[in-house]
Design a protein around this motif. Structure first.
Motif, PDB file in Angstrom:
ATOM      1  N   SER A  16       0.684  -1.311  -0.171  1.00 62.89           N
ATOM      2  CA  SER A  16      -0.077  -0.033  -0.188  1.00 62.89           C
ATOM      3  C   SER A  16       0.943   1.325  -0.121  1.00 62.89           C
ATOM      4  O   SER A  16       0.477   2.363  -0.012  1.00 62.89           O
ATOM      5  N   ARG A  17       2.416   1.256   0.197  1.00 63.62           N
ATOM      6  CA  ARG A  17       3.165   2.217   0.097  1.00 63.62           C
ATOM      7  C   ARG A  17       4.305   1.867  -0.843  1.00 63.62           C
ATOM      8  O   ARG A  17       4.941   0.838  -0.805  1.00 63.62           O
ATOM      9  N   LEU A  18       4.304   2.981  -2.050  1.00 61.67           N
ATOM     10  CA  LEU A  18       5.408   2.707  -3.020  1.00 61.67           C
ATOM     11  C   LEU A  18       6.207   3.952  -3.130  1.00 61.67           C
ATOM     12  O   LEU A  18       5.775   5.091  -2.778  1.00 61.67           O
ATOM     13  N   SER A  19       7.522   3.597  -3.633  1.00 60.60           N
ATOM     14  CA  SER A  19       8.390   4.888  -3.775  1.00 60.60           C
ATOM     15  C   SER A  19       9.044   4.748  -5.005  1.00 60.60           C
ATOM     16  O   SER A  19       9.212   3.546  -5.277  1.00 60.60           O
ATOM     17  N   GLY A  20       9.262   5.747  -5.656  1.00 62.69           N
ATOM     18  CA  GLY A  20      10.256   5.596  -6.835  1.00 62.69           C
ATOM     19  C   GLY A  20      10.809   7.063  -7.114  1.00 62.69           C
ATOM     20  O   GLY A  20      10.542   8.243  -6.880  1.00 62.69           O
ATOM     21  N   GLU A  21      12.031   6.867  -7.818  1.00 63.79           N
ATOM     22  CA  GLU A  21      12.746   8.204  -8.141  1.00 63.79           C
ATOM     23  C   GLU A  21      12.165   8.838  -9.213  1.00 63.79           C
ATOM     24  O   GLU A  21      11.547   8.550 -10.248  1.00 63.79           O
ATOM     25  N   GLU A  22      12.415  10.018  -9.324  1.00 68.46           N
ATOM     26  CA  GLU A  22      11.870  11.087 -10.354  1.00 68.46           C
ATOM     27  C   GLU A  22      12.397  10.613 -11.620  1.00 68.46           C
ATOM     28  O   GLU A  22      13.661  10.554 -11.926  1.00 68.46           O
ATOM     29  N   GLY A  23      11.365  10.619 -12.708  1.00 68.59           N
ATOM     30  CA  GLY A  23      11.784   9.941 -13.925  1.00 68.59           C
ATOM     31  C   GLY A  23      11.741   8.522 -14.105  1.00 68.59           C
ATOM     32  O   GLY A  23      11.861   8.079 -15.297  1.00 68.59           O
ATOM     33  N   SER A  24      11.691   7.815 -13.207  1.00 73.63           N
ATOM     34  CA  SER A  24      11.444   6.283 -13.095  1.00 73.63           C
ATOM     35  C   SER A  24      10.274   5.964 -13.477  1.00 73.63           C
ATOM     36  O   SER A  24       9.299   6.741 -13.323  1.00 73.63           O
ATOM     37  N   SER A  25       9.846   4.583 -13.187  1.00 73.74           N
ATOM     38  CA  SER A  25       8.543   3.785 -13.272  1.00 73.74           C
ATOM     39  C   SER A  25       8.105   2.859 -11.947  1.00 73.74           C
ATOM     40  O   SER A  25       9.202   2.497 -11.591  1.00 73.74           O
ATOM     41  N   VAL A  26       7.135   3.026 -11.620  1.00 68.97           N
ATOM     42  CA  VAL A  26       6.867   2.012 -10.514  1.00 68.97           C
ATOM     43  C   VAL A  26       5.422   1.162 -11.067  1.00 68.97           C
ATOM     44  O   VAL A  26       4.875   1.760 -11.815  1.00 68.97           O
ATOM     45  N   THR A  27       5.450   0.154 -10.204  1.00 73.01           N
ATOM     46  CA  THR A  27       4.220  -0.956 -10.850  1.00 73.01           C
ATOM     47  C   THR A  27       3.354  -1.287  -9.460  1.00 73.01           C
ATOM     48  O   THR A  27       4.018  -1.443  -8.450  1.00 73.01           O
TER      49      THR A  27
END
Length: 346
Positions: free
Chosen positions: A139-150
C-alpha cells in the motif's frame, strides 16, 4: 471409581499430542475468492516418516479428508484443486488449495497419522476465510523522479467483469478506466487487467508532483495506495556534499614508524632539548643579575661601570669630610668634568 479409570484410559492417547505439540500451523488465514492458498504445517523430527493428511473439519472423527501424502492427488477432478507435499528435510508439509470460493471458508486440519488403538493422531487446526473484495501487494510505494513504478491490485472472482479504475484521491475527474480489452495506455499511466484477478498499473516518467494518495477500484470496492516520488540519486549527491567523515575515508593510510625514522626524530628532539636548556640557563643568569642589583646596590658586581665606581669613591671621601665640617645638608658638590675624580664642595 471404575468410570474414572475408563475415562483416564480414553484420554491417554491424546496426552502426547497436547504435551509434545507435534505439528503446528497458522491459526487463521484469509484469501480473496478465486485465488489460491498454500498452508505450511511444521512437525517434529520423529514424525518425518509418518503419513500426513489435510482434511476439513475440527474433529478427527468427522474430518473430511482432502489430501494425503500416500495419495498426493485425488482421482476426483472436483477435488483436484487440493494438493499436498511433504519435505522431511525441512520437517514441513504444505497444502495448496486453488480457485477458492466463499463456500470453502471454514476449519481445516493438518494431521499426522499415528495409528494404533492407544495412540491418537497428531493434529493442528486453522480457520480459512475466503473473502471477496480487493487487496494490494504493497500500500506504500516509492520511486525516483523520471523512473517508473508498478502497482498490483488483486480482486476476487465476482469482480472479474466489473469496471476497473485508477484514480487520484480527492480528484475523481482524474480516474482512468480500462477499455473493452481491459487495458489503458498513455504517456504517464499504463493499466492492464488480466480478467482473472489482477489489475496492474504502471506509472511512467514520475514527477515530484505525482506524490500522493491513489485509489485502485474494482466495481464498488476500493483500496488506497500511497506513492512517494524522490529526487534522483545524482541530484541528491549534488545537493548534499560529502561529510567530513566521508572525506577522511579517502586519506592515505599513515606510514609505519621504522627504526631509521625513529632515530632521525630522536636526533631532532635531542637538539631541541639542548637549545631549550641553553636558553633556560641564559634566562636564569639575566634574572640573577637583575635580582643582585635590586637587593645589593652598595656592592656592585666586578664588571660594573667605572664611572659608577668613581661615584662610590667620592661618597666615601664626603663621609670623611662630614666629621670635620659638621652639618652637610646644604653642601653643594660641583663636578669639573665627566671623568674627573676630584670634586669641590661649597
Amino acid at each position: 471409581m471404575l468410570q474414572l479409570f475408563i475415562l483416564a484410559l480414553s484420554l491417554l492417547p491424546w496426552i502426547p499430542a497436547f504435551l509434545c505439540g507435534g505439528v503446528t500451523t497458522t491459526e487463521e488465514l484469509a484469501v480473496l475468492e478465486g485465488r489460491s492458498l498454500t498452508v505450511p504445517c511444521h512437525y517434529e523430527p520423529q514424525y518425518a516418516s509418518y503419513v500426513k493428511y489435510w482434511c476439513r473439519g475440527k474433529m478427527r472423527e468427522f474430518c473430511t479428508s482432502l489430501a494425503r501424502t500416500d495419495d498426493p492427488r485425488s482421482a476426483n477432478p472436483a477435488e483436484d484443486k487440493v494438493s499436498i507435499f511433504d519435505d522431511p528435510v525441512q520437517q514441513v508439509f504444505t497444502v495448496t488449495m486453488e480457485d477458492l470460493k466463499e463456500k470453502d471458508s471454514g476449519w481445516y486440519m493438518c494431521g499426522i497419522e499415528i495409528g494404533g488403538v492407544w495412540s491418537a493422531d497428531v493434529v493442528s487446526y486453522t480457520n480459512i476465510k475466503v473473502i471477496h473484495g480487493l487487496s494490494v501487494v504493497s500500500s506504500r510505494l516509492s520511486g525516483e523522479e523520471g523512473s517508473s513504478v508498478t502497482v498490483e491490485c488483486f480482486y476476487s472472482e465476482r469482480y472479474r467483469e466489473s469496471e476497473k479504475k485508477w484514480c487520484r484521491s480527492g480528484d475523481w475527474s482524474s480516474c482512468l478506466l480500462t477499455g473493452s480489452d481491459g487495458s489503458h495506455d498513455d504517456a504517464s499511466v499504463a493499466i492492464s487487467d488480466d480478467r482473472i484477478g489482477t489489475l496492474t498499473i504502471t506509472l511512467k516518467k514520475l514527477q515530484m508532483r505525482d506524490t500522493g494518495w491513489y485509489w485502485c477500484s474494482a466495481g464498488q470496492q476500493q483500496i488506497a495506495v500511497y506513492l512517494q516520488v524522490t529526487p534522483p540519486a545524482s541530484t541528491t549527491a549534488a545537493i548534499f556534499p560529502a561529510t567530513p567523515s566521508q572525506s577522511v575515508a579517502y586519506l592515505p593510510p599513515p606510514k609505519p614508524i621504522t627504526k631509521e625514522s625513529w632515530n632521525s626524530h630522536s636526533h631532532i628532539l635531542e637538539s631541541l632539548l639542548v637549545c631549550a636548556s641553553l636558553m633556560l640557563l641564559v634566562g636564569l643568569a639575566v634574572f640573577a643579575r637583575k635580582m643582585w642589583k635590586l637587593h645589593n646596590p652598595h656592592h656592585p658586581l666586578p664588571e660594573q661601570d667605572p664611572g659608577l665606581t668613581q661615584m662610590v669613591g667620592m661618597k666615601v671621601r664626603l663621609s670623611e669630610y662630614s666629621q670635620d665640617v659638621g652639618d652637610l645638608q646644604n653642601t653643594t658638590v660641583i663636578f669639573l668634568n665627566k671623568n674627573s675624580q676630584n670634586a669641590h664642595m661649597y
